[in-house]
Design an enzyme around this catalytic site. Structure first.
Site, PDB file in Angstrom:
ATOM      1  N   HIS A 125      -0.150 -42.686  -0.128  1.00 52.88           N
ATOM      2  CA  HIS A 125       1.001 -41.769  -0.261  1.00 52.88           C
ATOM      3  C   HIS A 125       2.345 -42.468  -0.098  1.00 52.88           C
ATOM      4  O   HIS A 125       3.386 -41.872  -0.387  1.00 52.88           O
ATOM      5  CB  HIS A 125       0.922 -40.633   0.776  1.00 52.88           C
ATOM      6  CG  HIS A 125      -0.225 -39.699   0.571  1.00 52.88           C
ATOM      7  ND1 HIS A 125      -0.459 -39.043  -0.619  1.00 52.88           N
ATOM      8  CD2 HIS A 125      -1.213 -39.294   1.420  1.00 52.88           C
ATOM      9  CE1 HIS A 125      -1.549 -38.291  -0.497  1.00 52.88           C
ATOM     10  NE2 HIS A 125      -2.027 -38.431   0.724  1.00 52.88           N
ATOM     11  N   ASP A 162     -10.001 -40.561  -3.005  1.00 51.56           N
ATOM     12  CA  ASP A 162      -9.511 -39.737  -1.893  1.00 51.56           C
ATOM     13  C   ASP A 162      -9.232 -38.329  -2.433  1.00 51.56           C
ATOM     14  O   ASP A 162      -8.865 -38.164  -3.590  1.00 51.56           O
ATOM     15  CB  ASP A 162      -8.224 -40.365  -1.348  1.00 51.56           C
ATOM     16  CG  ASP A 162      -7.731 -39.722  -0.066  1.00 51.56           C
ATOM     17  OD1 ASP A 162      -7.938 -40.317   1.012  1.00 51.56           O
ATOM     18  OD2 ASP A 162      -7.117 -38.628  -0.131  1.00 51.56           O
ATOM     19  N   HIS A 164      -6.853 -36.426  -1.848  1.00 51.73           N
ATOM     20  CA  HIS A 164      -5.431 -36.227  -2.134  1.00 51.73           C
ATOM     21  C   HIS A 164      -4.978 -37.169  -3.245  1.00 51.73           C
ATOM     22  O   HIS A 164      -5.466 -38.292  -3.345  1.00 51.73           O
ATOM     23  CB  HIS A 164      -4.597 -36.490  -0.876  1.00 51.73           C
ATOM     24  CG  HIS A 164      -4.974 -35.633   0.298  1.00 51.73           C
ATOM     25  ND1 HIS A 164      -5.829 -36.079   1.291  1.00 51.73           N
ATOM     26  CD2 HIS A 164      -4.630 -34.360   0.603  1.00 51.73           C
ATOM     27  CE1 HIS A 164      -5.985 -35.094   2.181  1.00 51.73           C
ATOM     28  NE2 HIS A 164      -5.285 -34.044   1.793  1.00 51.73           N
ATOM     29  N   ASP A 245     -12.264 -37.947   2.235  1.00 47.54           N
ATOM     30  CA  ASP A 245     -11.915 -36.582   2.624  1.00 47.54           C
ATOM     31  C   ASP A 245     -12.243 -35.534   1.562  1.00 47.54           C
ATOM     32  O   ASP A 245     -11.927 -34.354   1.740  1.00 47.54           O
ATOM     33  CB  ASP A 245     -10.444 -36.488   3.062  1.00 47.54           C
ATOM     34  CG  ASP A 245      -9.510 -37.286   2.175  1.00 47.54           C
ATOM     35  OD1 ASP A 245      -9.954 -37.793   1.128  1.00 47.54           O
ATOM     36  OD2 ASP A 245      -8.319 -37.409   2.547  1.00 47.54           O
TER      37      ASP A 245
HETATM   38 ZN    ZN Z   1      -6.600 -37.980   1.680  1.00 45.15          ZN
END
Ligand code: ZN
Length: 307
Positions: A125, A162, A164, A245
């Site tokens: 991120h 991931d 996200h 995740d």
């Molecule tokens: Zn994540």
């Protein structure tokens, strides 16, 4: 197959406070996987610190200096709503980025075919000019640019499973057609980016999945949306943003992947790497917040990397 592990105890000393999901126990859960007997023979190395030069291939010098400047000697400093620095954080962030660079060196000089970096803070991120979402430096983008600068390879693919979207890696790669970024992620979900029409210079491939998507949906999307574009791109190095995740047990998202899906997806990426990249893969830990799922998923991932 030789898989080198890079990690560092400094990555346990980054502590964003009680109750924060990105906590030191996550790395202990990953180490529990590394401690399994089947991985006892894998060489382990202490991650070096990334140099300022390595980090500043992705982040402006002013960003690096601002992070160094705000790093606290006691207490916590908030970088954004959910990212903080403790006294151990700057060192951990240097070791996390340094692990990926050292892993790149190991697979490029032939000391290993593949490498896994058991590090935190995660990185995907972190945008070039902005810390975000538990991330300070973008470890995998720093490793990719290190591979190009140090080893002269051109086409590098980062695959990010991931849950996200890795907005930071996408931002770092956006205008550079020799760096491919391919992401499967839940949508809608934090950070909100990762739509199919975000294409960069044709090198960004986003494969969003709806909440509650399960193993079947994930594997279908991976087979249709991820593997063919990687085959066409023919990367000289495959890198993995290994966040776990999307597992059904994870508390921060709503996908329904099972542990075996991480073995399957990793094995598919090994096939891609063998076809185009001399088998070379560098994988680094991103998210994953259920400790049981994290140990099991890391085990599945490593068992496919070592196969
Ligand atoms: Zn994540």
């Amino acid at each position: 197959m030789t898989v080198i592990i890079y990690t560092h105890s400094a990555c346990l000393a980054h502590d964003m406070g009680a109750g924060h999901p990105e906590r030191p126990e996550r790395l202990k859960a990953v180490q529990a996987a590394l401690d399994r007997p089947e991985f006892a023979g894998l060489p382990r190395h202490e991650a070096p610190r990334a140099s300022k030069e390595q980090i500043c291939r992705v982040h402006p010098e002013a960003y690096y200096e601002a992070i160094e400047e705000v790093a606290p000697t006691e207490g916590l400093v908030q970088l954004d709503g959910d990212t903080a620095m403790s006294p151990g954080s700057f060192e951990a962030a240097l070791r996390a980025a340094g692990a990926v660079c050292a892993a790149v060196d190991a697979v490029m000089d032939g000391s290993a075919s593949r490498a896994f970096c058991a590090v935190r803070p995660p990185g995907h991120h972190a945008e070039p000019k902005r810390p975000m979402g538990f991330c300070i430096f973008n470890n995998i983008a720093i490793g990719a640019l290190h591979a190009r600068a140090q080893h002269g390879i051109r086409r590098i693919a980062v695959v990010d499973f991931d849950v996200h979207h890795g907005n930071g890696t996408q931002a770092a790669f956006w205008a550079d057609p020799e760096l491919m970024y391919v992401s499967t992620h839940q949508s809608p979900l934090y950070p909100g980016s990762g739509a199919v029409d975000e294409r960069g210079s044709g090198n960004i491939v986003n494969v969003p999945l709806p909440p509650a998507a399960d193993s079947v949906a994930f594997r279908h999307a991976f087979e249709r949306g991820v593997l063919p574009v990687l085959d066409e791109f023919a990367p000289e190095l495959v890198m993995i943003s290994a966040g776990f995740d999307a597992h059904a047990r994870d508390p921060l998202a709503q996908l329904e992947l099972q542990t075996e899906d991480y073995h399957w997806a990793t094995a598919e990426l090994v096939r891609i790497a063998l076809r185009h990249a001399g088998g070379r893969i560098v994988s680094t830990l991103e998210g994953g917040y259920d400790l049981t799922a994290l140990t099991e998923s890391t085990t599945a991932h490593l068992s496919a990397l070592t196969a």
